[in-house]
Design a protein around this motif. Structure first.
Motif, PDB file in Angstrom:
ATOM      1  N   LEU A 149       0.821  -1.214   0.000  1.00 35.49           N
ATOM      2  CA  LEU A 149       0.000   0.000   0.000  1.00 35.49           C
ATOM      3  C   LEU A 149       0.854   1.263   0.000  1.00 35.49           C
ATOM      4  CD1 LEU A 149      -2.897  -0.936   2.441  1.00 35.49           C
ATOM      5  CD2 LEU A 149      -3.048  -0.510  -0.011  1.00 35.49           C
ATOM      6  N   ALA A 150       1.931   1.269   0.769  1.00 32.31           N
ATOM      7  CA  ALA A 150       2.820   2.435   0.781  1.00 32.31           C
ATOM      8  C   ALA A 150       3.448   2.640  -0.590  1.00 32.31           C
ATOM      9  CB  ALA A 150       3.898   2.247   1.841  1.00 32.31           C
ATOM     10  N   ALA A 172       2.169   1.735  -3.463  1.00 31.99           N
ATOM     11  CA  ALA A 172       1.122   2.202  -4.368  1.00 31.99           C
ATOM     12  C   ALA A 172       0.838   3.686  -4.176  1.00 31.99           C
ATOM     13  CB  ALA A 172      -0.150   1.383  -4.153  1.00 31.99           C
ATOM     14  N   VAL A 173       0.786   4.135  -2.930  1.00 30.21           N
ATOM     15  CA  VAL A 173       0.514   5.556  -2.657  1.00 30.21           C
ATOM     16  C   VAL A 173       1.655   6.422  -3.160  1.00 30.21           C
ATOM     17  CG1 VAL A 173       0.279   7.244  -0.791  1.00 30.21           C
ATOM     18  CG2 VAL A 173      -1.050   5.145  -0.738  1.00 30.21           C
ATOM     19  N   ILE A 174       2.884   6.018  -2.888  1.00 32.17           N
ATOM     20  CA  ILE A 174       4.039   6.804  -3.332  1.00 32.17           C
ATOM     21  C   ILE A 174       4.110   6.842  -4.855  1.00 32.17           C
ATOM     22  CG2 ILE A 174       6.568   6.837  -3.374  1.00 32.17           C
ATOM     23  CD1 ILE A 174       6.445   5.821  -0.458  1.00 32.17           C
ATOM     24  N   TYR A 215       1.566   6.597  -6.950  1.00 37.20           N
ATOM     25  CA  TYR A 215       0.485   7.456  -7.437  1.00 37.20           C
ATOM     26  C   TYR A 215       0.825   8.930  -7.262  1.00 37.20           C
ATOM     27  CZ  TYR A 215      -3.884   9.940  -7.763  1.00 37.20           C
ATOM     28  OH  TYR A 215      -4.848  10.849  -8.104  1.00 37.20           O
ATOM     29  N   VAL A 216       1.369   9.293  -6.117  1.00 41.18           N
ATOM     30  CA  VAL A 216       1.729  10.697  -5.878  1.00 41.18           C
ATOM     31  C   VAL A 216       2.811  11.134  -6.856  1.00 41.18           C
ATOM     32  CG1 VAL A 216       2.808  12.263  -4.206  1.00 41.18           C
ATOM     33  CG2 VAL A 216       0.998  10.724  -3.475  1.00 41.18           C
TER      34      VAL A 216
END
Length: 91
Positions: free
Chosen positions: A27-28, A30-32, A34-35
């Motif tokens: 999840l981390a 994926a978030v990084i 995407y940002v």
């Protein structure tokens, strides 16, 4: 079956902890990702807008939408009054 079992399944707990950490890591990531992707897209869009407006021959330093003066605001009842020139201290 007793309420508190004195035998702890360490292997099961270890598996749960590893799976939880792996999930958080994914999840981390994926978030990084995407940002980073959205930042690159925003920068590219900004650069395209800047280049197109700078290369426009009709481009001038004045804004296309002019701000109406205080006298031109006839719809506002306070628009006919002049703004205060001094600020009064609070009591």
């Amino acid at each position: 079956m007793p309420l508190f079992n004195s035998q702890i399944d360490w292997r099961g707990m270890g598996t749960i902890v590893v799976v939880g950490l792996f999930t958080l890591l994914v999840l981390a990531f994926a978030v990084i990702s995407y940002v980073d992707w959205s930042s690159n897209a925003a920068v590219a869009e900004f650069m395209n807008a800047t280049e197109s407006s700078a290369s426009d021959p009709n481009h001038s330093n004045e804004s296309a939408a002019r701000i109406p003066s205080a006298k031109a605001r006839a719809n506002c009842p306070l628009g006919k009054k002049s703004p205060p020139t001094q600020l009064l201290p609070l009591p």
